[in-house]
Write an enzyme that holds these catalytic residues in place. Structure first.
Site, short mmCIF file in Angstrom:
data_model
loop_
_atom_site.label_atom_id
_atom_site.label_comp_id
_atom_site.label_asym_id
_atom_site.label_seq_id
_atom_site.Cartn_x
_atom_site.Cartn_y
_atom_site.Cartn_z
N ASP A 11 1.02 10.33 -3.54
CA ASP A 11 1.31 9.37 -2.47
C ASP A 11 1.78 10.18 -1.27
O ASP A 11 2.13 11.35 -1.39
CB ASP A 11 2.39 8.37 -2.91
CG ASP A 11 2.71 7.36 -1.81
OD1 ASP A 11 1.77 6.80 -1.23
OD2 ASP A 11 3.90 7.14 -1.51
N SER A 12 1.82 9.50 -0.12
CA SER A 12 2.33 10.16 1.08
C SER A 12 3.82 10.44 0.97
O SER A 12 4.36 11.25 1.71
CB SER A 12 2.09 9.26 2.29
OG SER A 12 2.84 8.06 2.12
N TYR A 43 1.48 8.37 6.26
CA TYR A 43 0.06 8.67 6.45
C TYR A 43 -0.64 7.52 7.17
O TYR A 43 -1.66 7.73 7.83
CB TYR A 43 -0.64 8.83 5.09
CG TYR A 43 -0.49 10.17 4.40
CD1 TYR A 43 0.45 11.12 4.81
CD2 TYR A 43 -1.31 10.49 3.32
CE1 TYR A 43 0.57 12.33 4.14
CE2 TYR A 43 -1.20 11.70 2.66
CZ TYR A 43 -0.26 12.62 3.07
OH TYR A 43 -0.16 13.82 2.41
N GLY A 44 -0.13 6.31 6.96
CA GLY A 44 -0.86 5.10 7.37
C GLY A 44 -1.10 4.91 8.85
O GLY A 44 -1.86 4.03 9.25
N CYS A 74 -1.45 5.12 -3.79
CA CYS A 74 -1.31 4.92 -2.36
C CYS A 74 -2.56 4.17 -1.89
O CYS A 74 -3.68 4.64 -2.14
CB CYS A 74 -1.23 6.28 -1.68
SG CYS A 74 -1.25 6.21 0.12
N ASN A 75 -2.37 3.05 -1.25
CA ASN A 75 -3.52 2.27 -0.78
C ASN A 75 -4.23 2.96 0.37
O ASN A 75 -5.46 2.92 0.47
CB ASN A 75 -3.05 0.88 -0.32
CG ASN A 75 -2.58 0.05 -1.49
OD1 ASN A 75 -3.37 -0.65 -2.10
ND2 ASN A 75 -1.31 0.16 -1.84
N GLU A 152 11.50 5.42 3.64
CA GLU A 152 11.63 6.87 3.39
C GLU A 152 13.03 7.39 3.77
O GLU A 152 13.45 8.43 3.30
CB GLU A 152 10.55 7.66 4.15
CG GLU A 152 9.15 7.54 3.55
CD GLU A 152 8.91 8.39 2.30
OE1 GLU A 152 9.61 9.40 2.11
OE2 GLU A 152 8.02 8.03 1.50
N CYS A 184 0.70 -1.78 0.11
CA CYS A 184 1.19 -0.42 0.32
C CYS A 184 2.22 -0.19 -0.76
O CYS A 184 3.08 -1.06 -0.99
CB CYS A 184 1.83 -0.26 1.70
SG CYS A 184 2.80 1.26 1.89
N THR A 185 2.12 0.95 -1.44
CA THR A 185 2.98 1.16 -2.62
C THR A 185 4.44 1.39 -2.26
O THR A 185 5.30 1.41 -3.14
CB THR A 185 2.45 2.33 -3.45
OG1 THR A 185 2.38 3.51 -2.62
CG2 THR A 185 1.06 2.02 -4.00
N HIS A 186 4.73 1.56 -0.98
CA HIS A 186 6.14 1.65 -0.57
C HIS A 186 6.82 0.28 -0.61
O HIS A 186 8.04 0.19 -0.77
CB HIS A 186 6.25 2.18 0.86
CG HIS A 186 6.18 3.68 0.98
ND1 HIS A 186 5.00 4.37 0.86
CD2 HIS A 186 7.13 4.61 1.21
CE1 HIS A 186 5.24 5.66 1.03
NE2 HIS A 186 6.53 5.84 1.24
N1 DGL Z 1 2.35 4.28 0.16
C1 DGL Z 1 1.24 4.30 0.98
C2 DGL Z 1 0.26 3.18 0.79
O1 DGL Z 1 0.19 2.63 -0.28
C3 DGL Z 1 1.23 5.02 2.29
C4 DGL Z 1 2.26 4.68 3.28
C5 DGL Z 1 2.17 5.59 4.48
O2 DGL Z 1 2.36 6.78 4.31
O3 DGL Z 1 1.90 5.10 5.58
O4 DGL Z 1 -0.47 2.83 1.68
#
Ligand code: DGL
Length: 264
Positions: A11-12, A43-44, A74-75, A152, A184-186
């Site tokens: 994941d990011s 990352y998004g 991570c999506n 984060e 988003c997994t966050h």
């Molecule tokens: N956890 C991530 C997801 O599922 C990425 C979040 C990010 O880094 O923007 O999209």
């Protein structure tokens, strides 16, 4: 392929730990090697080229560790597509489930909300898959750009987080969504706050369990599932370790994990 090899999870940042929790529950005898690029999250909001380059660094690192499967927890990474994620490596790649089955079971009015990163929403991946299964469903995506930096940095009770949760929930309430995907997994880190903002009439779907099921089925198909012995979690971050450990404790038992800082 040796079934003793670990399963790589990427994941990011810390978000994928919400998926690791489900993976561990579904496959308690497996060894997991988690890599969260906390130094470069989010990352998004980045370009496809940048995300692809970062993912290649992570998969190269995991290849050297000899993983038997890679779970893109991570999506944002998943919507790049499994062949892009795999690159030139040979291990199978499991991406995040879009939760289509659960969503269509839960919705009554077929108005579905998607909370996700800019990148994920812009690809329309969830909308396409849901409408493939049910063309009469409507899908409303909202980019929740403020969430990942707040998560984060562990700002869970902060006014800024509450303000962001209410702002994004309002958009989907106006559309009358009765079912909302955490795309988003966050976001499972702030699931309670999201549920509170929507109130009781809205079902929140986290596709982590469905993803773990896909990963397990794939290993079973290949005869690579570990069915005995004690499992393990090695958790690696590229950024601040103290913060990473504190956040990991929200999802997993830290006493059962080994933590390590790595450089990509
Ligand atoms: N956890 C991530 C997801 O599922 C990425 C979040 C990010 O880094 O923007 O999209």
């Amino acid at each position: 392929m040796d079934k003793n090899r670990p399963i790589g999870v990427i994941d990011s940042g810390v978000g994928g730990l919400s998926v690791l929790r489900a993976l561990q529950k579904a496959m308690p005898h497996e060894k997991f090697l988690y890599l969260g690029d906390t130094a470069r999250a989010p990352y998004g909001t980045r370009s496809r080229e940048t995300i692809t380059a970062f993912v290649a660094e992570m998969t190269d690192w995991l290849e050297q560790k000899g993983i038997k499967q890679l779970v893109a927890a991570c999506n944002t990474i998943t919507v790049l597509g499994t062949s892009v994620i795999r690159g030139s490596h040979t291990f199978p790649v499991i991406g995040m489930s879009r939760g289509v089955e659960e969503v269509l079971q839960a919705t009554k009015n077929k108005k579905i909300g998607l909370m996700a990163t800019d990148f994920t929403v812009s690809t329309g991946a969830h909308r396409k898959e849901i409408q493939n299964a049910d063309p009469s469903a409507e899908v409303f995506g909202v980019s929740c750009t403020k969430f990942v930096p707040l998560i984060e940095t562990a700002q869970f009770g902060s006014p800024a987080l509450w303000e962001a949760v209410r702002e994004y929930a309002e958009v989907l309430k106006e559309k009358k969504a009765d079912t909302v995907i955490l795309g988003c997994t966050h976001y499972p880190f702030v699931r309670e706050q999201i549920e509170e903002a929507f109130g009781s009439g809205v079902t929140i779907i986290d596709p982590a369990e469905a993803t773990a099921k896909l990963a397990k089925e794939e290993l079973e198909r290949q005869g690579l599932l570990q069915t005995e012995g004690s499992g393990r979690c090695d958790i690696c971050f590229t950024g601040d370790m103290e913060l990473g450990k504190r956040l990991a404790a929200r999802m997993l038992d830290p006493a059962a994990c080994e933590f390590k800082q790595v450089k990509l």
